[in-house]
Design a protein around this motif. Structure first.
Motif, PDB file in Angstrom:
ATOM      1  N   LEU A   1      -1.773  11.164   4.995  1.00  0.00           N
ATOM      2  CA  LEU A   1      -2.362  10.173   4.110  1.00  0.00           C
ATOM      3  C   LEU A   1      -3.753  10.105   4.147  1.00  0.00           C
ATOM      4  CD1 LEU A   1       0.316   7.472   4.577  1.00  0.00           C
ATOM      5  CD2 LEU A   1       0.164   8.817   2.889  1.00  0.00           C
ATOM      6  N   SER A   2      -4.324   9.495   3.010  1.00  0.00           N
ATOM      7  CA  SER A   2      -6.010   9.393   3.100  1.00  0.00           C
ATOM      8  C   SER A   2      -6.254   7.924   3.570  1.00  0.00           C
ATOM      9  CB  SER A   2      -6.620   9.683   1.911  1.00  0.00           C
ATOM     10  OG  SER A   2      -5.973   8.879   0.843  1.00  0.00           O
ATOM     11  N   HIS A   3      -5.481   7.162   3.520  1.00  0.00           N
ATOM     12  CA  HIS A   3      -5.301   5.780   3.979  1.00  0.00           C
ATOM     13  C   HIS A   3      -4.244   4.934   4.471  1.00  0.00           C
ATOM     14  CE1 HIS A   3      -8.983   5.142   1.210  1.00  0.00           C
ATOM     15  NE2 HIS A   3      -8.245   5.855   0.274  1.00  0.00           N
ATOM     16  N   SER A   4      -4.439   4.114   5.555  1.00  0.00           N
ATOM     17  CA  SER A   4      -3.428   3.764   6.382  1.00  0.00           C
ATOM     18  C   SER A   4      -3.788   2.168   6.867  1.00  0.00           C
ATOM     19  CB  SER A   4      -3.100   4.521   7.688  1.00  0.00           C
ATOM     20  OG  SER A   4      -4.093   4.514   8.661  1.00  0.00           O
ATOM     21  N   VAL A   5      -2.983   1.751   7.882  1.00  0.00           N
ATOM     22  CA  VAL A   5      -3.344   0.541   8.307  1.00  0.00           C
ATOM     23  C   VAL A   5      -4.456   0.603   9.277  1.00  0.00           C
ATOM     24  CG1 VAL A   5      -1.900   0.506  10.480  1.00  0.00           C
ATOM     25  CG2 VAL A   5      -2.444  -1.638   9.535  1.00  0.00           C
ATOM     26  N   PHE A   6      -4.854   1.536   9.589  1.00  0.00           N
ATOM     27  CA  PHE A   6      -6.000   2.122  10.544  1.00  0.00           C
ATOM     28  C   PHE A   6      -7.221   1.700   9.575  1.00  0.00           C
ATOM     29  CE2 PHE A   6      -9.385   4.912  12.289  1.00  0.00           C
ATOM     30  CZ  PHE A   6      -9.466   4.298  13.543  1.00  0.00           C
TER      31      PHE A   6
ATOM     32  N   SER B   1       1.400   3.517   9.171  1.00  0.00           N
ATOM     33  CA  SER B   1       0.700   3.642  10.308  1.00  0.00           C
ATOM     34  C   SER B   1      -0.122   4.883  10.201  1.00  0.00           C
ATOM     35  CB  SER B   1       1.685   3.744  11.499  1.00  0.00           C
ATOM     36  OG  SER B   1       1.203   4.018  12.716  1.00  0.00           O
ATOM     37  N   SER B   2      -0.859   5.120  11.509  1.00  0.00           N
ATOM     38  CA  SER B   2      -1.562   6.403  11.868  1.00  0.00           C
ATOM     39  C   SER B   2      -1.510   6.652  13.314  1.00  0.00           C
ATOM     40  CB  SER B   2      -3.010   6.315  11.193  1.00  0.00           C
ATOM     41  OG  SER B   2      -4.062   7.229  11.728  1.00  0.00           O
ATOM     42  N   MET B   3      -1.686   7.754  13.889  1.00  0.00           N
ATOM     43  CA  MET B   3      -1.934   7.924  15.303  1.00  0.00           C
ATOM     44  C   MET B   3      -3.317   7.654  15.761  1.00  0.00           C
ATOM     45  SD  MET B   3      -0.144  11.822  15.774  1.00  0.00           S
ATOM     46  CE  MET B   3      -0.619  11.733  17.547  1.00  0.00           C
ATOM     47  N   ALA B   4      -4.210   7.182  14.778  1.00  0.00           N
ATOM     48  CA  ALA B   4      -5.477   6.801  15.412  1.00  0.00           C
ATOM     49  C   ALA B   4      -5.437   5.449  15.907  1.00  0.00           C
ATOM     50  CB  ALA B   4      -6.345   6.796  14.021  1.00  0.00           C
ATOM     51  N   LEU B   5      -4.248   4.756  15.395  1.00  0.00           N
ATOM     52  CA  LEU B   5      -4.166   3.392  15.885  1.00  0.00           C
ATOM     53  C   LEU B   5      -4.171   3.039  17.557  1.00  0.00           C
ATOM     54  CD1 LEU B   5      -1.559   1.829  13.663  1.00  0.00           C
ATOM     55  CD2 LEU B   5      -3.932   1.288  13.391  1.00  0.00           C
TER      56      LEU B   5
ATOM     57  N   LEU C   1      -4.985  -2.942  -0.679  1.00  0.00           N
ATOM     58  CA  LEU C   1      -4.036  -2.535  -1.756  1.00  0.00           C
ATOM     59  C   LEU C   1      -3.940  -1.117  -1.726  1.00  0.00           C
ATOM     60  CD1 LEU C   1      -4.221  -5.305  -4.549  1.00  0.00           C
ATOM     61  CD2 LEU C   1      -2.698  -5.190  -2.842  1.00  0.00           C
ATOM     62  N   ASP C   2      -5.077  -0.509  -1.511  1.00  0.00           N
ATOM     63  CA  ASP C   2      -5.250   1.070  -1.959  1.00  0.00           C
ATOM     64  C   ASP C   2      -4.709   1.746  -0.637  1.00  0.00           C
ATOM     65  OD1 ASP C   2      -6.696   0.780  -4.289  1.00  0.00           O
ATOM     66  OD2 ASP C   2      -8.672   1.018  -3.278  1.00  0.00           O
ATOM     67  N   SER C   3      -4.434   1.084   0.460  1.00  0.00           N
ATOM     68  CA  SER C   3      -3.677   1.858   1.739  1.00  0.00           C
ATOM     69  C   SER C   3      -2.280   1.585   1.516  1.00  0.00           C
ATOM     70  CB  SER C   3      -4.237   1.007   2.740  1.00  0.00           C
ATOM     71  OG  SER C   3      -5.660   1.101   2.932  1.00  0.00           O
ATOM     72  N   LEU C   4      -1.493   0.896   0.572  1.00  0.00           N
ATOM     73  CA  LEU C   4      -0.289   0.777   0.297  1.00  0.00           C
ATOM     74  C   LEU C   4       0.535   1.999  -0.006  1.00  0.00           C
ATOM     75  CD1 LEU C   4       0.003  -2.913  -0.732  1.00  0.00           C
ATOM     76  CD2 LEU C   4      -0.439  -1.937   1.360  1.00  0.00           C
ATOM     77  N   CYS C   5       1.533   2.191   0.162  1.00  0.00           N
ATOM     78  CA  CYS C   5       2.850   3.169  -0.216  1.00  0.00           C
ATOM     79  C   CYS C   5       3.970   2.646  -0.801  1.00  0.00           C
ATOM     80  CB  CYS C   5       2.932   4.183   0.774  1.00  0.00           C
ATOM     81  SG  CYS C   5       1.730   5.239   1.597  1.00  0.00           S
ATOM     82  N   SER C   6       4.357   3.303  -2.015  1.00  0.00           N
ATOM     83  CA  SER C   6       5.516   2.547  -2.501  1.00  0.00           C
ATOM     84  C   SER C   6       6.687   3.048  -1.843  1.00  0.00           C
ATOM     85  CB  SER C   6       5.446   2.886  -4.258  1.00  0.00           C
ATOM     86  OG  SER C   6       5.613   4.374  -4.337  1.00  0.00           O
ATOM     87  N   THR C   7       7.923   2.656  -2.317  1.00  0.00           N
ATOM     88  CA  THR C   7       9.428   2.932  -1.995  1.00  0.00           C
ATOM     89  C   THR C   7      10.184   3.232  -3.028  1.00  0.00           C
ATOM     90  OG1 THR C   7      10.333   0.989  -1.541  1.00  0.00           O
ATOM     91  CG2 THR C   7       8.868   1.847   0.139  1.00  0.00           C
TER      92      THR C   7
END
Length: 260
Positions: free
Chosen positions: A55-60, A91-95, A75-81
């Motif tokens: 992903l290009s965006h995450s909670v990070f 999430s991101s491993m960078a966290l 909002l730009d960081s959200l993913c749909s289901t």
């Protein structure tokens, strides 16, 4: 907007299952629901087939935005289901680097709370899946929530781990000068196992008044739903585990006056 954090300083107690199942039920009730994955291992994200590392965006991005944090960035960081009203902040491993790189910065423990304030008109419920370690991520989740749900596996070692979580809440209560509303949720309960029954009895005696009156049973349908990347309430709505979570949700909603 109601915010619940699902946390325990022990892994394998059902945090992600609790987050996904409650989130799915809430969405099916017609609520707009956001699930937030603050665990660098990204179990919640992968549950829905979201590969956090692609992903290009995450909670990070929310944590590192600084003064540029605004509604659009969240909002730009959200993913749909697959459910129209259920969304994920992945999430991101960078966290895993946050405590080392930014943990001592002023205001670092309130970033999620500020982010949720910016999207308060977009969602009815926010559920935060926390990592099993004390750090800036768990501190953010607890500080941002209206209620803390503490899943606890009904076995001896899990009860020992719960003591650490309660100690953490005590420390945070003193530092933030507020009491945290929490409920302990017994999980992975197998009534056929004497050790599970004994652990449940000890749990109720030790934390009288803070333990949910029901239990979440061992249910293989949870695993099947995970493999199908679908909330258990959608995949197997009549499963006994789903029924238990519906009972838990009824109590939670009654407490906040949001019965649907």
């Amino acid at each position: 907007m109601v915010v619940w954090a699902i946390a325990n300083q022990k892994g394998g107690v059902g945090k992600t299952t609790t987050t996904v199942t409650l989130g799915g039920i809430l969405a099916q009730q017609g609520n707009r629901v956001l699930l937030v994955d603050t665990d660098p291992q990204a179990s919640l994200s992968y549950y829905f087939g979201v590969d956090a590392e692609e992903l290009s965006h995450s909670v990070f991005d929310v944590f590192t935005a600084g003064d540029s944090l605004d509604k659009d960035k969240v909002l730009d960081s959200l993913c749909s289901t697959k459910l129209d009203s259920l969304f994920i902040l992945p999430s991101s491993m960078a966290l895993a680097t946050l405590d080392r790189t930014m943990g001592t910065q002023p205001g670092m423990g309130l970033i999620l709370k500020k982010a949720f304030a910016k999207i308060a008109d977009e969602f009815d419920y926010v559920l935060i899946d926390c990592p099993p370690v004390l750090g800036v991520l768990m501190v953010n989740a607890v500080a941002a929530c209206d209620k803390l749900l503490v899943p606890v596996q009904t076995e001896f070692l899990a009860l020992k781990g719960l003591q650490r979580m309660m100690h953490t809440l005590e420390i945070m209560s003193k530092s933030q000068k507020r009491d945290f509303d929490y409920i302990i949720v017994p999980t992975l309960f197998d009534k056929r196992v004497n050790a599970a029954t004994e652990a449940y009895r000890n749990l109720c005696e030790t934390y009288k008044g803070k333990v949910w009156s029901g239990v979440i049973p061992v249910d293989t349908r949870f695993r099947d739903a995970s493999q199908a990347q679908s909330p258990p309430s959608v995949f197997s709505p009549k499963a006994r585990g789903v029924y238990a979570y519906k009972n838990l949700l009824t109590q939670l909603q009654t407490k906040v006056g949001h019965v649907s």
